[in-house]
Design an enzyme around this catalytic site. Structure first.
Site, PDB file in Angstrom:
ATOM      1  N   GLU A 211       0.888  -1.163   0.000  1.00 35.57           N
ATOM      2  CA  GLU A 211       0.000   0.000   0.000  1.00 35.57           C
ATOM      3  C   GLU A 211       0.920   1.205   0.000  1.00 35.57           C
ATOM      4  OE1 GLU A 211      -3.113  -0.351  -0.216  1.00 35.57           O
ATOM      5  OE2 GLU A 211      -3.482  -2.385   0.469  1.00 35.57           O
TER       6      GLU A 211
ATOM      7  N   CYS B 292      -3.509   8.307   3.652  1.00 35.87           N
ATOM      8  CA  CYS B 292      -3.220   7.784   2.311  1.00 35.87           C
ATOM      9  C   CYS B 292      -4.402   7.989   1.374  1.00 35.87           C
ATOM     10  CB  CYS B 292      -2.866   6.312   2.399  1.00 35.87           C
ATOM     11  SG  CYS B 292      -4.084   5.368   3.321  1.00 35.87           S
TER      12      CYS B 292
HETATM   13  P1  NAP Z   1       8.405   4.814   4.482  1.00 37.14           P
HETATM   14  O1  NAP Z   1       9.538   5.726   4.742  1.00 37.14           O
HETATM   15  O2  NAP Z   1       8.445   4.008   3.250  1.00 37.14           O
HETATM   16  O3  NAP Z   1       8.296   3.911   5.772  1.00 37.14           O
HETATM   17  C1  NAP Z   1       7.280   2.967   5.907  1.00 37.14           C
HETATM   18  C2  NAP Z   1       7.745   1.845   6.795  1.00 37.14           C
HETATM   19  O4  NAP Z   1       8.803   1.145   6.155  1.00 37.14           O
HETATM   20  C3  NAP Z   1       8.298   2.306   8.137  1.00 37.14           C
HETATM   21  O5  NAP Z   1       7.914   1.363   9.124  1.00 37.14           O
HETATM   22  C4  NAP Z   1       9.801   2.271   7.916  1.00 37.14           C
HETATM   23  O6  NAP Z   1      10.528   2.083   9.091  1.00 37.14           O
HETATM   24  C5  NAP Z   1       9.906   1.045   7.040  1.00 37.14           C
HETATM   25  N1  NAP Z   1      11.098   0.969   6.237  1.00 37.14           N
HETATM   26  C6  NAP Z   1      11.763   1.974   5.619  1.00 37.14           C
HETATM   27  N2  NAP Z   1      12.812   1.470   4.941  1.00 37.14           N
HETATM   28  C7  NAP Z   1      12.808   0.129   5.140  1.00 37.14           C
HETATM   29  C8  NAP Z   1      13.641  -0.942   4.724  1.00 37.14           C
HETATM   30  N3  NAP Z   1      14.704  -0.718   3.972  1.00 37.14           N
HETATM   31  N4  NAP Z   1      13.334  -2.192   5.135  1.00 37.14           N
HETATM   32  C9  NAP Z   1      12.280  -2.427   5.917  1.00 37.14           C
HETATM   33  N5  NAP Z   1      11.465  -1.445   6.359  1.00 37.14           N
HETATM   34  C10 NAP Z   1      11.718  -0.191   5.970  1.00 37.14           C
HETATM   35  O7  NAP Z   1       7.022   5.580   4.431  1.00 37.14           O
HETATM   36  P2  NAP Z   1       6.435   6.618   5.454  1.00 37.14           P
HETATM   37  O8  NAP Z   1       7.068   7.915   5.138  1.00 37.14           O
HETATM   38  O9  NAP Z   1       6.446   6.108   6.832  1.00 37.14           O
HETATM   39  O10 NAP Z   1       4.911   6.599   5.012  1.00 37.14           O
HETATM   40  C11 NAP Z   1       4.324   7.621   4.250  1.00 37.14           C
HETATM   41  C12 NAP Z   1       3.764   7.061   2.984  1.00 37.14           C
HETATM   42  O11 NAP Z   1       2.921   5.949   3.256  1.00 37.14           O
HETATM   43  C13 NAP Z   1       2.908   8.054   2.259  1.00 37.14           C
HETATM   44  O12 NAP Z   1       3.430   8.188   0.982  1.00 37.14           O
HETATM   45  C14 NAP Z   1       1.538   7.422   2.213  1.00 37.14           C
HETATM   46  O13 NAP Z   1       0.852   7.627   1.015  1.00 37.14           O
HETATM   47  C15 NAP Z   1       1.808   5.992   2.389  1.00 37.14           C
HETATM   48  N6  NAP Z   1       0.681   5.336   3.018  1.00 37.14           N
HETATM   49  C16 NAP Z   1      -0.083   4.520   2.266  1.00 37.14           C
HETATM   50  C17 NAP Z   1      -1.163   3.888   2.823  1.00 37.14           C
HETATM   51  C18 NAP Z   1      -2.017   2.962   2.017  1.00 37.14           C
HETATM   52  O14 NAP Z   1      -2.781   2.214   2.621  1.00 37.14           O
HETATM   53  N7  NAP Z   1      -1.917   2.962   0.728  1.00 37.14           N
HETATM   54  C19 NAP Z   1      -1.473   4.084   4.163  1.00 37.14           C
HETATM   55  C20 NAP Z   1      -0.683   4.926   4.896  1.00 37.14           C
HETATM   56  C21 NAP Z   1       0.405   5.551   4.314  1.00 37.14           C
HETATM   57  P3  NAP Z   1      11.169   3.320   9.905  1.00 37.14           P
HETATM   58  O15 NAP Z   1      10.036   4.163  10.337  1.00 37.14           O
HETATM   59  O16 NAP Z   1      11.877   2.638  11.031  1.00 37.14           O
HETATM   60  O17 NAP Z   1      12.096   4.023   8.966  1.00 37.14           O
END
Ligand code: NAP
Length: 510
Positions: free
Chosen positions: A255, A294
């Site tokens: 997602e 999101c």
């Molecule tokens: P993110 O930076 O991609 O992080 C998401 C999760 O992934 C966090 O738990 C992060 O951990 C983890 N992560 C990052 N790098 C990783 C790696 N190399 N290996 C394993 N895990 C890793 O995204 P975000 O900034 O938190 O979220 C914002 C985005 O989420 C927005 O763009 C939004 O659109 C999207 N979103 C989508 C939905 C949906 O249902 N479609 C719902 C909510 C949000 P850490 O925090 O420890 O870095």
């Protein structure tokens, strides 16, 4: 406050600080994340070897009862989560309600679904099939729980709902789960994890919780595991391309970002009730959770002839919003969750500036050290010539208004989102609704069609209801979650069982 991981059946603490969570209201450090010495393989093995057999020994009904008990424990402690949410997320009471109560409500819903599945250990799909002339020879499609681990990597914006929604589905399926929430908003998820563990409801190994880290988990996934990711498109793409995910055919659900839209139908005039519903919904969506949803509306499409009226009505509504500490009287929306999210929103608006103009910006409020970011209504006068505005998600209280000249042009513009979680279309015209469905269905996980008869009764553009699938094609990640029993499919293997009629019937009856 120090937050540890619960893995291999213990709260772990190696004394090393590996991260911090901040108060969104004033930027102060609110909690430290503490490390542990286990690698991803050890964490997964414990869950696989202890939690898996214990959960699979239970029926859906028994697992539903576990969910019910967990939901009850979390309900008792929701005031504590609300306090943490107010500080760490800068959340309003409504923001916290959507996250905390929304998450608990989703768990209760899955508990009730599991009750309906009853004393079974597998599910079946469809009717019995006759394969040859022999009527006694039949096939039935049986869904059995996978024998691995569910790994949930969650986004920062819904620390409670994001965790509980996914966890409900995997536990009801009988699959032990390792939850890795986002570090920036760990406190609410961590407090819930503490209560879940302390309640002693789940068998050992059924639930593991990572306070930060988790980067190496993917290296140890096997073909019987499932990885459900929510977050940015960049991380989703990196995980999807991970050699282990590919070589082991690991189940993977993503997602990711989504450029959602809301449409004022061509049949509506600025004097109509439908127009009022549309303006109400769009303005509400822009500031709930300060736009960190999101499903939030990012693009607003209106008939060109009504652009001025729509702009004026939206500005009139948005002008009533007040940015600040939600604990203060009159404040309607709070800060973003972190300094990096605030910077990302600033950068996002800058990226859109070559194609848009800012037609409304709210007043600044709150502590100067907090992560406050004002609401902004942007206008893109020539959306057909624009590119960035259809591809850039500013994860904050920002949306862009755009005119359309014809239905054909509208559908083309909406589809430029490249695959979205949701579009809400406000129209009383049934034939336009049917046309919009055919034009937009393949690029949307959800379409909300609002006419005057449901203007007060619908569940909202941005609310994810557990009965409906949540997810979207293309840019939105290509995944699907929830959706009632459909959500359980991700944690089950489908096997075509060919056997005699008596056995096939017995399997179908469970
Ligand atoms: P993110 O930076 O991609 O992080 C998401 C999760 O992934 C966090 O738990 C992060 O951990 C983890 N992560 C990052 N790098 C990783 C790696 N190399 N290996 C394993 N895990 C890793 O995204 P975000 O900034 O938190 O979220 C914002 C985005 O989420 C927005 O763009 C939004 O659109 C999207 N979103 C989508 C939905 C949906 O249902 N479609 C719902 C909510 C949000 P850490 O925090 O420890 O870095």
């Amino acid at each position: 406050m120090q937050m540890q991981s619960y893995v291999a059946g213990e709260w772990q603490d190696n004394g090393k600080v590996i991260g911090q969570a901040h108060c969104a209201l004033d930027g102060s450090v609110m909690a430290e994340l503490i490390g542990h010495d286990l690698n991803g393989g050890e964490i997964l093995d414990y869950a696989r070897n202890h939690g898996g057999p214990a959960l699979r020994a239970l029926t859906y009904l028994q697992r539903a009862d576990l969910l019910k008990q967990i939901a009850a424990v979390l309900s008792e402690n929701k005031e504590r989560y609300a306090e943490l949410s107010a500080k760490n997320n800068g959340a309003t009471a409504m923001d916290t309600f959507l996250d905390v109560e929304g998450g608990i409500g989703t768990m209760k819903y899955y508990a009730s679904l599991g009750k309906r599945l009853g004393e079974r250990r597998w599910m079946t799909e469809g009717e019995l099939e006759q394969l040859t002339k022999d009527e006694n020879f039949r096939a039935v499609h049986v869904l059995t729980p996978i024998r691995g681990v569910a790994v949930h990597i969650n986004a920062f914006n819904f620390p409670a709902w994001g965790m509980l929604g996914k966890l409900s589905v995997s536990l009801l399926s009988g699959v032990p789960t390792v939850v890795k929430p986002a570090a920036a908003t760990l406190p609410v998820a961590w407090a819930m994890a503490q209560d879940i563990v302390a309640a002693g409801i789940l068998p050992k190994g059924a639930f593991s919780f990572l306070a930060g880290g988790g980067r190496d988990l993917t290296n140890y996934l096997t073909s019987e595991d499932a990885l459900a990711f929510t977050g940015s498109a960049d991380t989703a793409g990196m995980l999807a391309a991970h050699p282990r995910i590919i070589s082991q055919s690991v189940r993977f659900n993503a997602e990711a970002d989504s450029i959602n839209s809301s449409v004022m139908g061509p049949d509506l005039s600025p004097e109509s009730d439908g127009f009022k519903s549309f303006i109400h919904e769009v303005s509400k969506e822009m500031t709930i959770k300060s736009g960190q949803k999101c499903t939030a509306v990012r693009r607003i499409f209106v008939p060109a002839a009504h652009l001025e009226a729509a702009q004026a009505a939206l500005i009139a509504k948005l002008s009533k919003n007040v940015l600040g500490n939600p604990a203060d009287e009159g404040v309607t929306y709070g800060p973003l969750v972190s300094a990096s999210q605030k910077q990302a929103a600033v950068d996002g608006v800058a990226a859109l500036s070559s194609e848009t103009e800012v037609v409304f910006e709210g007043a600044m409020g709150g502590d100067a050290d907090g992560f406050y970011f004002t609401q902004k209504l942007l206008l893109c006068r020539e959306p057909l010539k624009a590119k960035t505005v259809h591809e850039t998600e500013v994860f904050g209280p920002v949306a862009t208004l755009m005119p359309y000249e014809s239905e054909e042009q509208l559908f083309e513009l909406v589809r430029r989102g490249g695959g979205s979680l949701v579009s809400s279309v406000f129209t009383n015209d049934d034939s336009f609704m049917v046309e919009a469905l055919q034009q937009l269905g393949s690029t949307h996980g959800r379409l909300l069609f609002v006419d005057d008869s449901i203007s007060r009764g619908h569940s909202g553009h941005g609310n994810v209801m557990p009965m409906c699938i949540h997810g979207g094609p293309g840019r939105a990640g290509g995944g699907q979650e929830l959706g009632g029993l459909r959500g359980l499919n991700f944690y089950h293997a489908r096997t075509a069982v060919q056997t005699n009629l008596t056995r096939a019937t017995a399997l179908q009856q469970g």
